[in-house]
Motif scaffolding. Sequence first.
Motif, PDB file in Angstrom:
ATOM      1  N   VAL A 175       0.882  -1.166   0.000  1.00  0.00           N
ATOM      2  CA  VAL A 175       0.000   0.000   0.000  1.00  0.00           C
ATOM      3  C   VAL A 175       0.917   1.212   0.000  1.00  0.00           C
ATOM      4  CG1 VAL A 175      -1.726   1.314   1.273  1.00  0.00           C
ATOM      5  CG2 VAL A 175      -1.844  -1.174   1.243  1.00  0.00           C
ATOM      6  N   GLY A 176       0.969   1.920  -1.110  1.00  0.00           N
ATOM      7  CA  GLY A 176       1.826   3.094  -1.206  1.00  0.00           C
ATOM      8  C   GLY A 176       3.296   2.784  -1.005  1.00  0.00           C
TER       9      GLY A 176
ATOM     10  N   GLY B  14      -0.696  -4.492  -5.563  1.00  0.00           N
ATOM     11  CA  GLY B  14      -0.925  -3.172  -4.998  1.00  0.00           C
ATOM     12  C   GLY B  14      -2.340  -3.099  -4.448  1.00  0.00           C
ATOM     13  N   LEU B  15      -2.469  -2.732  -3.202  1.00  0.00           N
ATOM     14  CA  LEU B  15      -3.777  -2.633  -2.560  1.00  0.00           C
ATOM     15  C   LEU B  15      -4.105  -1.161  -2.397  1.00  0.00           C
ATOM     16  CD1 LEU B  15      -5.007  -4.878   0.285  1.00  0.00           C
ATOM     17  CD2 LEU B  15      -5.478  -2.463   0.388  1.00  0.00           C
ATOM     18  N   LEU B  16      -5.234  -0.755  -2.945  1.00  0.00           N
ATOM     19  CA  LEU B  16      -5.701   0.618  -2.819  1.00  0.00           C
ATOM     20  C   LEU B  16      -6.825   0.621  -1.782  1.00  0.00           C
ATOM     21  CD1 LEU B  16      -5.474   3.518  -3.863  1.00  0.00           C
ATOM     22  CD2 LEU B  16      -7.230   2.941  -5.537  1.00  0.00           C
TER      23      LEU B  16
ATOM     24  N   SER C  95     -11.965  -1.651  -0.774  1.00  0.00           N
ATOM     25  CA  SER C  95     -10.580  -1.668  -1.250  1.00  0.00           C
ATOM     26  C   SER C  95     -10.482  -2.409  -2.577  1.00  0.00           C
ATOM     27  CB  SER C  95      -9.679  -2.360  -0.227  1.00  0.00           C
ATOM     28  OG  SER C  95      -9.716  -1.682   1.004  1.00  0.00           O
ATOM     29  N   SER C  96      -9.441  -2.076  -3.351  1.00  0.00           N
ATOM     30  CA  SER C  96      -9.241  -2.746  -4.630  1.00  0.00           C
ATOM     31  C   SER C  96      -7.797  -3.230  -4.743  1.00  0.00           C
ATOM     32  CB  SER C  96      -9.570  -1.809  -5.789  1.00  0.00           C
ATOM     33  OG  SER C  96      -8.653  -0.742  -5.839  1.00  0.00           O
TER      34      SER C  96
ATOM     35  N   PHE D 150     -13.499 -12.213   0.384  1.00  0.00           N
ATOM     36  CA  PHE D 150     -13.027 -12.026  -0.984  1.00  0.00           C
ATOM     37  C   PHE D 150     -12.993 -10.534  -1.290  1.00  0.00           C
ATOM     38  CE2 PHE D 150     -13.498 -16.450  -1.924  1.00  0.00           C
ATOM     39  CZ  PHE D 150     -12.720 -16.660  -3.053  1.00  0.00           C
ATOM     40  N   ILE D 151     -11.944 -10.085  -1.935  1.00  0.00           N
ATOM     41  CA  ILE D 151     -11.884  -8.714  -2.436  1.00  0.00           C
ATOM     42  C   ILE D 151     -12.411  -8.769  -3.863  1.00  0.00           C
ATOM     43  CG2 ILE D 151     -10.396  -6.780  -3.021  1.00  0.00           C
ATOM     44  CD1 ILE D 151      -8.568  -7.605  -0.751  1.00  0.00           C
TER      45      ILE D 151
END
Length: 155
Positions: free
Chosen positions: A60-61, A112-114, A96-97, A130-131
Amino acid sequence: MVSKKVELAVGFFVALGIAALLMLSLKVADSGISGGGDSYQLYAKFDNIGGLKVRSPIKVGGVIVGRISDISLDEEDYMPIVTLDIYSQYTFSEASSLSILTSGLLGEQYVGLLPGFVDESVDTLAQGDFIEDTKPAIVLEELIGQFLFGQGSED
């Protein structure tokens, strides 16, 4: 007699150097496994995972918040399912995506997790969730093919 002392001293320093390199390599290998202690598992389906591997980081970032623990194929729709181990000190909302990104032009791939917005109406992700919002890996060969095909149609 002096040469034996020099040989012993050199042998001692060589052995000490080898032991230091061994300890350093074990320390680096261990830090990749246990990044944050306890973790919880999330799952995500992707259309294409490209060159993603088990133990790839989740960022994340630019900050590593977890690692990929498993990649399998769904028996029903034949889509890759990625198991994410997220360190327990981090919590994210259901909004989140995820996207599969590449470090540099030809570097390793990572997830990458936004983080989504935090609101009372949106729950946080918990063990086994689940995302839903995922973006597949960009395959360089496909981009080159699209560029060449697009250039050829303009002529």
